[in-house]
Structure formats: C-alpha cells, structure tokens
Design a protein around this motif. Sequence first.
Motif, PDB file in Angstrom:
ATOM      1  N   MET A 239     -14.163 -18.548  12.655  1.00  0.00           N
ATOM      2  CA  MET A 239     -13.371 -17.771  13.612  1.00  0.00           C
ATOM      3  C   MET A 239     -12.268 -16.977  12.929  1.00  0.00           C
ATOM      4  N   VAL A 240     -11.796 -17.454  11.786  1.00  0.00           N
ATOM      5  CA  VAL A 240     -10.805 -16.664  11.041  1.00  0.00           C
ATOM      6  C   VAL A 240     -11.421 -15.325  10.647  1.00  0.00           C
ATOM      7  N   ILE A 241     -12.648 -15.379  10.174  1.00  0.00           N
ATOM      8  CA  ILE A 241     -13.308 -14.156   9.726  1.00  0.00           C
ATOM      9  C   ILE A 241     -13.691 -13.296  10.925  1.00  0.00           C
ATOM     10  N   ASP A 242     -14.163 -13.948  11.995  1.00  0.00           N
ATOM     11  CA  ASP A 242     -14.540 -13.197  13.199  1.00  0.00           C
ATOM     12  C   ASP A 242     -13.418 -12.269  13.672  1.00  0.00           C
ATOM     13  N   LEU A 245     -13.340  -8.724  12.564  1.00  0.00           N
ATOM     14  CA  LEU A 245     -14.598  -7.984  12.529  1.00  0.00           C
ATOM     15  C   LEU A 245     -14.885  -7.114  13.741  1.00  0.00           C
ATOM     16  N   GLU A 246     -13.925  -6.829  14.542  1.00  0.00           N
ATOM     17  CA  GLU A 246     -14.115  -5.821  15.591  1.00  0.00           C
ATOM     18  C   GLU A 246     -12.757  -5.337  16.095  1.00  0.00           C
ATOM     19  N   PRO A 247     -12.628  -4.045  16.349  1.00  0.00           N
ATOM     20  CA  PRO A 247     -11.394  -3.516  16.926  1.00  0.00           C
ATOM     21  C   PRO A 247     -11.454  -3.430  18.449  1.00  0.00           C
ATOM     22  N   TYR A 248     -12.521  -3.993  19.017  1.00  0.00           N
ATOM     23  CA  TYR A 248     -12.705  -3.979  20.480  1.00  0.00           C
ATOM     24  C   TYR A 248     -11.507  -4.632  21.172  1.00  0.00           C
ATOM     25  N   HIS A 249     -10.873  -5.598  20.468  1.00  0.00           N
ATOM     26  CA  HIS A 249      -9.772  -6.327  21.093  1.00  0.00           C
ATOM     27  C   HIS A 249      -8.406  -5.681  20.858  1.00  0.00           C
ATOM     28  N   PHE A 250      -8.360  -4.623  20.063  1.00  0.00           N
ATOM     29  CA  PHE A 250      -7.052  -4.077  19.696  1.00  0.00           C
ATOM     30  C   PHE A 250      -6.259  -3.584  20.907  1.00  0.00           C
ATOM     31  N   GLY A 251      -6.952  -2.903  21.808  1.00  0.00           N
ATOM     32  CA  GLY A 251      -6.247  -2.305  22.940  1.00  0.00           C
ATOM     33  C   GLY A 251      -5.781  -3.324  23.963  1.00  0.00           C
ATOM     34  N   VAL A 252      -6.281  -4.542  23.871  1.00  0.00           N
ATOM     35  CA  VAL A 252      -5.912  -5.587  24.831  1.00  0.00           C
ATOM     36  C   VAL A 252      -4.996  -6.613  24.162  1.00  0.00           C
ATOM     37  N   LEU A 253      -5.544  -7.355  23.219  1.00  0.00           N
ATOM     38  CA  LEU A 253      -4.767  -8.436  22.599  1.00  0.00           C
ATOM     39  C   LEU A 253      -3.580  -7.894  21.803  1.00  0.00           C
ATOM     40  N   PHE A 373      -4.918 -16.004  16.340  1.00  0.00           N
ATOM     41  CA  PHE A 373      -5.266 -17.420  16.172  1.00  0.00           C
ATOM     42  C   PHE A 373      -5.092 -18.254  17.434  1.00  0.00           C
ATOM     43  N   PRO A 374      -4.102 -17.999  18.279  1.00  0.00           N
ATOM     44  CA  PRO A 374      -4.064 -18.744  19.543  1.00  0.00           C
ATOM     45  C   PRO A 374      -5.326 -18.520  20.379  1.00  0.00           C
ATOM     46  N   LEU A 400     -19.344  -8.130  13.281  1.00  0.00           N
ATOM     47  CA  LEU A 400     -19.363  -9.522  13.727  1.00  0.00           C
ATOM     48  C   LEU A 400     -20.802 -10.038  13.765  1.00  0.00           C
ATOM     49  N   ALA A 401     -21.684  -9.246  14.334  1.00  0.00           N
ATOM     50  CA  ALA A 401     -23.090  -9.648  14.407  1.00  0.00           C
ATOM     51  C   ALA A 401     -23.683  -9.796  13.009  1.00  0.00           C
TER      52      ALA A 401
END
Length: 415
Positions: A239-242, A245-253, A373-374, A400-401
């Motif tokens: 999960m650290v590496i995951d 591996l994607e910027p899909y979460h940048f706009g949210v998290l 990490f949370p 990621l895939a």
Amino acid sequence: MLQCVADFSCDKGPEFRLSAMYCCGVRQGVGDVEHATQVRLTREVFAHLDANTTALAPDVMYHATSAYDSPERLAREKEILFRKYPLLMGLSGQLPNAGDFLTDDYSGVPIVVVRDRGGDVRAFLNVCRHRGARLVEGCGKTGRAFSCPYHGWSYSLQGALMGIPDKDSFAGVDKADRGLVELPAIERDGMIWVIPTPGAELDADAHLCGLAPELANYGFADYHLYETRVLRRNFNWKMVIDTFLEPYHFGVLHANTVGPLLFPNLCLFDGFGPHLRETLPRRSIETLRDLPEADWDLITHTAMVYVLFPNTVLVMQIDHVELWRVYPVADNVDECVMYLDFLIPEPVETESARQHWDRNMDLTIRTVDEEDFPVSAGIQSGLASKAQSELVFGRNEPALAHFQSSINEALAAVR
Ligand code: FES
C-alpha cells in the motif's frame, strides 16, 4: 553525511500547507532523462491536456484483496520478491568512502553493505563466523576492518577473517574458511543492488529491463545523502507503493495540499518489465508551450515516479531524489517498514541550506503520513472486515495495475 534516525513520527504543524514533494525548486546541475524522451513525454502531456484525457490501462482490473491480507501470500512474497530479486540498498552517495557501511534486516536476512578499500561495494551476511553475533548495527563508518563486539574476531572490508583473539584456543580452525558470507552486490550508475541470497546471479542491466540507460542519465552517483528516516506503519507493504501510483486521488484527498499544484487524474505511464515510470505533470508545465522544444525541461515541471521492482519507489523531484524502500515486517500482513532516503545535489554547507532541506524532508513525510497513510490504514482495517473480496483499479490507474500485475506474475512464475 551519513545519518540514521531509528524511527519518526511527525506532528502536524500550523505551517503545513504544501508538500515539498511537489514544490517548485531550482535544479542544480543534476542529470536528466534524455532530452528526446523529455520532448516525447511533454508532447504526450500536452495531448492529454488538450483532449482532457490521461494514460489508460487496456481494461479495468479486479484485484483480489487477499493480495493485502493473506498470510500465505505474504510468505510467498517474502520467499520470492525479497530473496530472489535484486533489492536497491541505496544510492552511491550513501557510502561515499571506504569503510562506510549500512545495514538492512527487513528482507528477512541481516545484510551489511560496505565500501571496501578498493572502492568496490560489497555485501555480507551481518553474522560473525564465531558464534553468530551481529557485527554492526545501523549505518556509519568502520576503520580497516569490522570487529565483532562479542569476542573481537575481526574481518577485512573484503570479508576475510583477519584476527582471532587467543588463536591458540582455535587450533585447526582455518581462517580461510571462516570469512563473512558474501551476498551478490553491484554498484551501477550510482545505485547499489543486493540479492539477499548467497550465490545468486546479479545482472543489474537485465534486471532493469531497459530502464538502466534512463536512470543512468540522472547521475545518481553525484547525489549526497541528506538523511534517512525509518517509518513503521500498520498496513500492507504494497500500500505504500500503491499510494504513489495514481493521481486520481489528488483532487480529492490532496485538494488542499498538493492537489492544486498538479493535474488531478493526469499521468503518463510506461512499463519496463515489472518496473515502471509514472510521469506526473505539474501545472507549471503549461509554460513550456511558449518555448521551443529544444528548451523543454520536463523534469522541472513534473514529479517522475519510478517503481524499481519489487519494493522501491524512486521519486525525481526537480532538484532532489526521494528513495522509498518498503518491506513487510515479520509475518504481519498489516505491518510495514519503509526507509525514506533523501538525496540532494550539493553537500549542505550553510545553516540556511540545512533548514531548507529539513523543511523539504518534513513536509514530504507529512504529505504521505497525514493524508495518504491514514487512508491506507483504513483500507487495511476494512479488508479485515471482509466487506469485499476484490478491489477495482480503473483504466485511469495503469501504473497501479502494472505494479500489482507484476507481483502476481512474479509469484506465479516460481513454483
Ligand atoms: S561471536 Fe563474534 S567474536 Fe564471538
């Protein structure tokens, strides 16, 4: 400078606004990806921006949650990924001089890596051949030899047994048979690789599957270690590496931190065997449209993320390198430990420079430790609920895939 910190946790400070991971800086004579590749990648970024698209995997991927919570799966990963593959121990700047050493136990094998007096890097089992004591701890500098802290047997930096106190009591013991057990090790283009299995064959170029020339262009041998921090967290090591591996979460998290500096849901992806390069453009890349291609400098306007299979994420951040080396802890599917090696282009010589890099390092860790990490810990606890048997990777998450598929393939290839 060699510096180890045993463990690290940070308190969120009021100044925490933007991550150094994605901050702008001024590059100081560091190497680059070949310019033709930079131009090609920049064109791809502009094409995606113009079409409002991103790099896509061929298909949606359904990934079994057992990859993250199965003890049997972890046992296979440890047996194969952490014993049979070359593991990156660090960059050359972490062992600049003869006698500099570092240790690493998290592969499940006690390893000591040292630069010998001829300038070569060597790796040994960190085990005295008398009664098995550990020779050294942490990292640092030894003299002409290692001296066992238990009874004082001494070993050269090439691993030869040199001295046995009260040698008459060991009559018949052949010192030539009692050298340290050597591990395959190689230093190539500023990177130090070790396979934690004696006698294994190590070919760094073959291992990197065509990525070696690009990595060589960065000139990693010229970087200086600023600091290493070690973090233990309660989720599966992958999960650290995951999270890289994607910027899909940048706009949210990361909406209020690094998100505004990068394009959410836009990346380039290229696989090199099981390794990969993910190009994350910063919004500043738009300024290149006004320049001739000959002047395009992609590195200044991206975070270049490399996964060096199986357990390393190397992030090229304009003017410095972050090396995240991740391991499972013991047989615990939900516990990992990671080293963050922070490497910089120039030695620190002033207090203001030290403060600059301290801020960079702290903010780098805070970004992942307070936001990514949370979420990872929450995912891990959710897995334990057995709410679902598989996760879904969208086509917009190709890196990621690729990473998870590469692990599946590596495990399946060994019976
Ligand atoms: S165990 Fe090392 S000298 Fe005895």
